[in-house]
Design a protein around this motif. Structure first.
Motif, PDB file in Angstrom:
ATOM      1  N   UNK A 106     -13.122  42.354 -54.990  1.00 51.66           N
ATOM      2  CA  UNK A 106     -12.721  41.187 -55.777  1.00 51.66           C
ATOM      3  C   UNK A 106     -13.029  39.894 -55.024  1.00 51.66           C
ATOM      4  N   UNK A 107     -12.774  39.893 -53.722  1.00 41.18           N
ATOM      5  CA  UNK A 107     -13.062  38.698 -52.917  1.00 41.18           C
ATOM      6  C   UNK A 107     -14.551  38.370 -52.986  1.00 41.18           C
ATOM      7  N   UNK A 108     -15.395  39.377 -52.831  1.00 42.87           N
ATOM      8  CA  UNK A 108     -16.839  39.135 -52.876  1.00 42.87           C
ATOM      9  C   UNK A 108     -17.261  38.635 -54.262  1.00 42.87           C
ATOM     10  N   UNK A 109     -16.695  39.241 -55.299  1.00 45.92           N
ATOM     11  CA  UNK A 109     -17.064  38.873 -56.676  1.00 45.92           C
ATOM     12  C   UNK A 109     -16.632  37.440 -56.987  1.00 45.92           C
ATOM     13  N   UNK A 110     -15.455  37.055 -56.461  1.00 38.52           N
ATOM     14  CA  UNK A 110     -14.911  35.749 -56.842  1.00 38.52           C
ATOM     15  C   UNK A 110     -15.743  34.581 -56.307  1.00 38.52           C
TER      16      UNK A 110
END
Ligand code: AMP
Length: 398
Positions: free
Chosen positions: A309-313
């Motif tokens: 999620x961190x990478x996607x955000x």
């Protein structure tokens, strides 16, 4: 680039359009009309310009024989409803009946031809069949991205005999998002890949390693990469014969400075029955620990969800192909849905969902409308992302 429908004059012309109306049917009822809806912009454009829209498609696998189970008749009715105008139907895609139906068309009207796969020549790209199809049109439009990776009479052969031969709006959009946007992405470009097998997606992985800043791997595919790192995966689905290939991809990522993120924890089960959708005991592996014997990894765990999620955000371009786990079973769908939601929540990014099961997952999660683009092609989108020429596209005027 293929020439497009916008570049040509359609008024009064017989416009032969290959669409993808391969919709799911249950007892003669269409259960999902997405593909029909996706073709509307091209059909409405032809009608609006006073052209005669002559539509052809395949439906299912009738194997070259006439089989009413695969008739496109219900599609004609649904199309008429969506267009809010009459749609005529011819019970064959070539020959005198089709030709007579075409003769009766006036400018701005629509005709749907019967399933092209009722003819054995369709999948063989038979020249005689392609010529018979070509007689029906003065302009050929291919809007069926989903079958563009197949050289069939209606997708490739026919284009040699009708000029101009151009791309419809849907085809154009697919080429634009899966082609241009991923070839020249806005960075950071985050690629999410999942699904069953490394062998199905290794060409795509290798190609995207040249463009992406971060690649996130989930699904059973991740277990082959885990083996490549010398870890054990218990009873998880993996491909021991693809370990070398996976190791080479990891080395390439390292060399190019691409962040290649594998799950740091996994949901595992000691028993699973796909048929009934039930699982036995479930457990999450502690972060960084291997999957023990007797257990099978079925989804990414919560720490992996947080990492992904961190990478996607922070992405500006996101490409997603393949689920993070066995999302068809409710107990194993959390990782896939969490990733879907993370993509939906990044409103700054161009998000492209590349066909097949990830499209199903995005729809099930109820966030399809939050994606910038959802490909209508499963196999075709994968082949296009691999950098292969699609016969249905190369056959068009450039
Ligand atoms: P693909 O067609 O390659 O995108 O693969 C999709 C299929 O992969 C789906 O049917 C998933 O159930 C399956 N899949 C994803 N993760 C796993 C897993 N951990 N174990 C077994 N199958 C999986």
């Amino acid at each position: 680039m293929a020439k497009t429908i916008e570049e040509i004059d359609l008024a009064g012309k017989r416009v032969l359009v290959r669409v993808d109306f391969n919709v799911p049917l249950e007892n003669g009822q269409i259960t999902d009309n997405t593909r029909i809806v996706a073709a509307l912009p091209t059909i409405e454009h032809i009608v609006g310009k006073g052209g005669k829209a002559i539509l052809m498609s395949h439906l299912g696998r009738p194997k070259g024989e006439r089989n009413m189970k695969y008739s496109l008749q219900p599609v004609a009715e649904e199309l008429a409803r969506l267009l809010n105008m009459p749609v005529s139907f011819a019970s064959d895609c070539v020959g005198s009946e089709a030709e007579t139906a075409v003769d009766f068309l006036s400018g701005g009207s629509v005709l749907l031809l019967e399933n092209v796969r009722f003819h054995p020549g369709e999948e063989k790209n038979d020249a005689t069949l392609a010529q018979s199809m070509a007689r029906l049109g003065e302009v050929y439009v291919n809007d069926a991205f989903g079958t563009a990776h197949r050289a069939h009479a209606s997708t490739a052969g026919v284009a040699a005999y009708v000029k101009p031969a151009v791309a419809g709006f849907l085809m154009q959009k697919e080429l634009d998002f899966l082609g241009k946007q991923t070839a020249n992405p806005e960075h950071p470009f985050v690629v999410i890949l999942g699904g069953a097998k490394v062998s199905d997606k290794i060409t795509v992985i290798n190609r995207l390693l040249e463009k992406a800043d971060t690649i996130l791997i989930g699904g059973a595919m991740a277990y082959t990469f885990a083996l490549a790192q010398g870890r054990s995966v218990g009873n998880s689905l993996s491909e021991p014969d693809k370990v070398e290939v996976a190791r080479a991809a990891l080395a390439k990522a390292d060399e190019r400075g691409v962040k290649f993120l594998l799950p740091v924890d996994n949901l595992m089960v000691d028993n699973l029955d796909f048929g009934t959708g039930t699982v036995g005991n479930t457990k999450v592996t502690p972060e960084g620990e291997d999957i023990p014997d007797g257990w099978e990894g079925v989804d990414i765990g919560p720490k992996s969800v947080a990492l992904f999620t961190t990478a996607i955000s922070s992405a500006k371009t996101i490409l997603w192909n393949g689920p993070m786990g066995i999302f068809e079973i409710e107990a194993c769908n959390k990782g896939t849905f969490a990733v879907a939601n993370a993509v939906a929540e990044n409103k700054e990014a161009i998000s492209i969902v590349g066909g097949g099961d990830s499209v199903k997952a995005v729809k099930q999660a109820g966030i399809a409308d939050k994606m910038t683009f959802i490909s209508t092609g499963g196999g075709a989108s994968l082949e296009f992302l691999e950098g292969k020429d699609l016969p249905g596209v190369t056959a068009l005027d450039s």
